[in-house]
Design a protein around this motif. Structure first.
Motif, PDB file in Angstrom:
ATOM      1  N   PRO A 196       0.824  -1.216   0.000  1.00 35.80           N
ATOM      2  CA  PRO A 196       0.000   0.000   0.000  1.00 35.80           C
ATOM      3  C   PRO A 196       0.854   1.260   0.000  1.00 35.80           C
ATOM      4  O   PRO A 196       1.884   1.323   0.667  1.00 35.80           O
ATOM      5  N   VAL A 197       0.406   2.250  -0.779  1.00 36.19           N
ATOM      6  CA  VAL A 197       1.110   3.526  -0.893  1.00 36.19           C
ATOM      7  C   VAL A 197       0.219   4.618  -0.311  1.00 36.19           C
ATOM      8  O   VAL A 197      -0.908   4.824  -0.782  1.00 36.19           O
ATOM      9  N   VAL A 198       0.714   5.321   0.680  1.00 34.11           N
ATOM     10  CA  VAL A 198      -0.065   6.368   1.334  1.00 34.11           C
ATOM     11  C   VAL A 198      -0.329   7.506   0.352  1.00 34.11           C
ATOM     12  O   VAL A 198       0.564   7.945  -0.373  1.00 34.11           O
ATOM     13  N   GLN A 199      -1.581   7.981   0.308  1.00 33.61           N
ATOM     14  CA  GLN A 199      -1.918   9.094  -0.567  1.00 33.61           C
ATOM     15  C   GLN A 199      -1.301  10.388  -0.041  1.00 33.61           C
ATOM     16  O   GLN A 199      -1.158  10.574   1.165  1.00 33.61           O
ATOM     17  N   PRO A 200      -0.947  11.313  -0.956  1.00 32.28           N
ATOM     18  CA  PRO A 200      -0.371  12.586  -0.519  1.00 32.28           C
ATOM     19  C   PRO A 200      -1.387  13.418   0.248  1.00 32.28           C
ATOM     20  O   PRO A 200      -2.594  13.307   0.042  1.00 32.28           O
ATOM     21  N   ASP A 201      -0.882  14.259   1.128  1.00 34.44           N
ATOM     22  CA  ASP A 201      -1.736  15.156   1.909  1.00 34.44           C
ATOM     23  C   ASP A 201      -2.407  16.145   0.971  1.00 34.44           C
ATOM     24  O   ASP A 201      -1.751  16.800   0.172  1.00 34.44           O
ATOM     25  N   ALA A 202      -3.742  16.278   1.072  1.00 37.28           N
ATOM     26  CA  ALA A 202      -4.482  17.178   0.186  1.00 37.28           C
ATOM     27  C   ALA A 202      -3.972  18.607   0.293  1.00 37.28           C
ATOM     28  O   ALA A 202      -4.015  19.367  -0.663  1.00 37.28           O
ATOM     29  N   ALA A 203      -3.467  18.992   1.473  1.00 34.26           N
ATOM     30  CA  ALA A 203      -2.984  20.358   1.661  1.00 34.26           C
ATOM     31  C   ALA A 203      -1.717  20.619   0.858  1.00 34.26           C
ATOM     32  O   ALA A 203      -1.363  21.765   0.603  1.00 34.26           O
ATOM     33  N   GLU A 204      -1.029  19.546   0.435  1.00 35.28           N
ATOM     34  CA  GLU A 204       0.227  19.697  -0.285  1.00 35.28           C
ATOM     35  C   GLU A 204       0.067  19.379  -1.773  1.00 35.28           C
ATOM     36  O   GLU A 204       1.036  19.334  -2.517  1.00 35.28           O
ATOM     37  N   SER A 205      -1.142  19.158  -2.199  1.00 30.34           N
ATOM     38  CA  SER A 205      -1.371  18.743  -3.589  1.00 30.34           C
ATOM     39  C   SER A 205      -2.439  19.615  -4.238  1.00 30.34           C
ATOM     40  O   SER A 205      -3.268  20.215  -3.563  1.00 30.34           O
ATOM     41  N   ARG A 206      -2.386  19.662  -5.527  1.00 28.31           N
ATOM     42  CA  ARG A 206      -3.442  20.329  -6.284  1.00 28.31           C
ATOM     43  C   ARG A 206      -4.461  19.274  -6.692  1.00 28.31           C
ATOM     44  O   ARG A 206      -4.341  18.668  -7.748  1.00 28.31           O
ATOM     45  N   LEU A 207      -5.430  19.087  -5.851  1.00 30.98           N
ATOM     46  CA  LEU A 207      -6.396  18.016  -6.077  1.00 30.98           C
ATOM     47  C   LEU A 207      -7.714  18.566  -6.601  1.00 30.98           C
ATOM     48  O   LEU A 207      -8.177  19.619  -6.179  1.00 30.98           O
ATOM     49  N   LYS A 208      -8.317  17.826  -7.516  1.00 31.74           N
ATOM     50  CA  LYS A 208      -9.612  18.193  -8.078  1.00 31.74           C
ATOM     51  C   LYS A 208     -10.682  17.344  -7.404  1.00 31.74           C
ATOM     52  O   LYS A 208     -10.596  16.119  -7.406  1.00 31.74           O
ATOM     53  N   PRO A 209     -11.701  17.969  -6.833  1.00 28.64           N
ATOM     54  CA  PRO A 209     -12.736  17.224  -6.121  1.00 28.64           C
ATOM     55  C   PRO A 209     -13.796  16.672  -7.075  1.00 28.64           C
ATOM     56  O   PRO A 209     -13.901  17.086  -8.232  1.00 28.64           O
ATOM     57  N   ALA A 210     -14.590  15.742  -6.567  1.00 25.66           N
ATOM     58  CA  ALA A 210     -15.689  15.159  -7.351  1.00 25.66           C
ATOM     59  C   ALA A 210     -16.923  15.043  -6.474  1.00 25.66           C
ATOM     60  O   ALA A 210     -17.403  13.936  -6.210  1.00 25.66           O
ATOM     61  N   PRO A 211     -17.478  16.164  -6.021  1.00 26.50           N
ATOM     62  CA  PRO A 211     -18.636  16.111  -5.126  1.00 26.50           C
ATOM     63  C   PRO A 211     -19.889  15.620  -5.838  1.00 26.50           C
ATOM     64  O   PRO A 211     -19.951  15.582  -7.076  1.00 26.50           O
ATOM     65  N   LYS A 212     -20.876  15.281  -5.045  1.00 27.36           N
ATOM     66  CA  LYS A 212     -22.173  14.896  -5.584  1.00 27.36           C
ATOM     67  C   LYS A 212     -22.725  16.019  -6.454  1.00 27.36           C
ATOM     68  O   LYS A 212     -22.542  17.196  -6.160  1.00 27.36           O
ATOM     69  N   ILE A 213     -23.395  15.655  -7.540  1.00 25.63           N
ATOM     70  CA  ILE A 213     -23.914  16.632  -8.491  1.00 25.63           C
ATOM     71  C   ILE A 213     -25.388  16.922  -8.209  1.00 25.63           C
ATOM     72  O   ILE A 213     -26.206  16.007  -8.082  1.00 25.63           O
ATOM     73  N   PHE A 214     -25.690  18.224  -8.102  1.00 25.93           N
ATOM     74  CA  PHE A 214     -27.058  18.665  -7.877  1.00 25.93           C
ATOM     75  C   PHE A 214     -27.587  19.379  -9.124  1.00 25.93           C
ATOM     76  O   PHE A 214     -26.839  19.639 -10.068  1.00 25.93           O
ATOM     77  N   LYS A 215     -28.872  19.670  -9.124  1.00 27.53           N
ATOM     78  CA  LYS A 215     -29.506  20.253 -10.311  1.00 27.53           C
ATOM     79  C   LYS A 215     -28.810  21.530 -10.770  1.00 27.53           C
ATOM     80  O   LYS A 215     -28.592  21.729 -11.975  1.00 27.53           O
ATOM     81  N   GLU A 216     -28.439  22.398  -9.843  1.00 24.62           N
ATOM     82  CA  GLU A 216     -27.825  23.667 -10.228  1.00 24.62           C
ATOM     83  C   GLU A 216     -26.453  23.455 -10.874  1.00 24.62           C
ATOM     84  O   GLU A 216     -26.015  24.253 -11.700  1.00 24.62           O
ATOM     85  N   ASP A 217     -25.776  22.359 -10.513  1.00 26.62           N
ATOM     86  CA  ASP A 217     -24.495  22.041 -11.134  1.00 26.62           C
ATOM     87  C   ASP A 217     -24.655  21.703 -12.608  1.00 26.62           C
ATOM     88  O   ASP A 217     -23.695  21.779 -13.382  1.00 26.62           O
ATOM     89  N   CYS A 218     -25.865  21.314 -13.001  1.00 24.44           N
ATOM     90  CA  CYS A 218     -26.132  20.891 -14.375  1.00 24.44           C
ATOM     91  C   CYS A 218     -26.547  22.045 -15.278  1.00 24.44           C
ATOM     92  O   CYS A 218     -26.737  21.856 -16.482  1.00 24.44           O
ATOM     93  N   ARG A 219     -26.679  23.223 -14.700  1.00 24.95           N
ATOM     94  CA  ARG A 219     -27.122  24.386 -15.464  1.00 24.95           C
ATOM     95  C   ARG A 219     -25.990  24.892 -16.348  1.00 24.95           C
ATOM     96  O   ARG A 219     -24.868  25.102 -15.894  1.00 24.95           O
ATOM     97  N   LEU A 220     -26.288  25.110 -17.636  1.00 25.21           N
ATOM     98  CA  LEU A 220     -25.263  25.529 -18.581  1.00 25.21           C
ATOM     99  C   LEU A 220     -24.944  27.014 -18.487  1.00 25.21           C
ATOM    100  O   LEU A 220     -23.779  27.412 -18.598  1.00 25.21           O
ATOM    101  N   VAL A 221     -25.952  27.854 -18.322  1.00 26.39           N
ATOM    102  CA  VAL A 221     -25.758  29.300 -18.275  1.00 26.39           C
ATOM    103  C   VAL A 221     -26.217  29.805 -16.918  1.00 26.39           C
ATOM    104  O   VAL A 221     -27.384  29.675 -16.553  1.00 26.39           O
TER     105      VAL A 221
END
Length: 319
Positions: A196-221
Motif C-alpha cells: 500500500p502507498v499512502v496518498q499525498p496530503d491534500a494540503a500539499e497537492s493540487r487536487l480536483k474534487p468530485a462532489p455529488k452533483i445537484f440540479k444547479e451544477d447541471c445548469r449551462l448558463v
C-alpha cells in the motif's frame, strides 16, 4: 494464502458494482456474503426497487447470505457481518463504512474508486473528469480508513478519455477495467505481493474534487450570464460529462431544455454572430453562439416532453 480460499464479503449497490461481483463469482472466488442497500420505493408508482447488486446476487448466489442494513452500526448487522468470518471485504459504489466493519477482516477492506486517486475524490468522479475536459482517468483500489477516499492505494489502471466520450461511455469502460482490477487486487493481497502507498496530503497537492452533483451544477448558463460569457468547449465538455444522466439543462424560450448531446464548431474567420439566443434553420440545426464558437444541440428534451433528436424536434416546433 490461496486467493480462492479467502472468505470474501462483497458490498455494493448500482450496475457499476455488478461486474466486479460477477467476475469474482465466475472466477471461483469464495464469496461468503453480499451487502447492499435496503429495497426502496422509486418512480411514479413508488414501486419497490431492488439494487442491481441484489438482483444479481439473488440469482447467482442464492445460498449466500444477503444483508441489507439500514444502519451500518446497528449491532444486529455488525454481528451478522462478524458471523461471516470474512478474511477480506470488497467495496464498490456503496456507503461510507464505520470502522467496526472495515477493520474487521484480517486482510482489511478495499474499495474500487473510479478515478486515479488522489484526484477526484468524491461521489461523482466520472462526471467531473469529463466535465473538466480530462484526457485520462482510471480506477484505483485502496484500503479504507477513517477518511473518505483517502486510504492507502493498492493498485491503479489508466484509461484515456477521447474528445467525444461521455460520462456514460467512460462509466462503461471503467466498469470493465475496474472489475479486472478488483480480481488483481484480491490475488495480490492473498499472495502478499502488493505494498500500500499512502496518498499525498491534500494540503500539499493540487487536487480536483468530485462532489455529488445537484440540479444547479447541471445548469449551462448561470444566473445573470449569457451564452457569450462561456467558451464553447467548456459547455460541450459539461454536456458530455452530464450525459446520459443527470443531463445538462438551460432555459429555452418560456421553458427549460435538457441538452443530451451536442457538438461544437469554432467561428469562421471574421464571423460575428448577431444573435444571443438560439439560432435555427427550422429543419436541421439548433445552435447558439458562445464566446468563441457555435454549440449545436444534437439531442434534447424540452420540459414535459420526451427526448428526441434535434431534427425530429424541429419538425414539430415553429421558430
Amino acid at each position: 494464502m490461496d486467493a480462492g480460499q479467502l472468505r470474501i464479503v462483497y458490498m455494493g449497490t448500482p450496475d457499476f458494482a455488478v461486474e466486479p461481483l460477477r467476475r469474482l463469482v465466475e472466477g471461483g472466488y469464495h464469496v461468503v456474503g453480499v451487502v447492499t442497500v435496503p429495497d426502496k420505493p422509486a418512480g411514479r408508482g413508488l414501486k419497490v426497487q431492488e439494487s442491481a447488486v441484489k438482483r444479481y446476487a439473488t440469482q447467482a448466489l442464492p445460498e449466500v447470505p444477503l444483508l441489507q442494513p439500514v444502519k451500518l452500526k446497528d449491532p444486529t448487522f455488525v454481528e451478522a457481518f462478524r458471523a461471516l468470518s470474512p478474511d477480506l471485504a470488497v467495496v464498490v459504489a456503496f456507503r461510507m463504512l464505520p470502522e467496526v466493519i472495515w477493520a474487521m477482516p484480517e486482510l482489511g477492506t478495499f474499495n474500487l474508486h473510479a478515478s486515479l486517486l488522489p484526484q477526484y475524490r468524491g461521489a461523482a468522479p466520472i462526471n467531473w473528469a469529463v466535465i473538466n475536459g480530462e484526457t485520462e482517468t482510471g480506477v484505483t483500489t485502496f484500503l479504507l480508513n477513517r477518511e473518505i477516499d483517502c486510504g492507502a492505494i493498492l493498485m491503479q489502471r489508466r484509461l484515456p478519455i477521447s474528445g467525444t466520450d461521455t460520462a456514460g461511455t467512460v462509466h462503461d469502460a471503467l466498469m470493465e477495467l475496474g472489475a479486472g482490477l478488483v480480481l488483481e487486487t484480491v490475488d495480490a493481497l492473498a499472495a502478499g505481493t502488493v505494498r500500500p502507498v499512502v496518498q499525498p496530503d491534500a494540503a500539499e497537492s493540487r487536487l480536483k474534487p468530485a462532489p455529488k452533483i445537484f440540479k444547479e451544477d447541471c445548469r449551462l448558463v448561470g444566473e445573470g450570464k449569457n451564452w457569450r460569457d462561456y467558451p464553447v468547449r467548456g459547455l460541450y465538455d459539461k454536456i458530455r460529462g452530464l450525459s446520459p444522466y443527470p443531463g445538462a439543462w438551460c432555459g429555452f424560450r418560456e421553458t427549460t431544455m435538457k441538452v443530451l448531446a451536442a457538438h461544437c464548431e469554432a467561428f469562421s474567420a471574421g464571423e460575428v454572430p448577431q444573435t444571443a439566443d438560439f439560432d435555427s434553420d427550422g429543419r436541421q440545426y439548433l445552435r447558439v453562439a458562445c464566446a468563441d464558437g457555435w454549440l449545436y444541440v444534437d439531442r434534447l428534451q424540452v420540459a414535459g416532453k420526451r427526448a428526441m433528436e434535434t431534427e425530429e424536434f424541429l419538425r414539430g416546433y415553429r421558430f
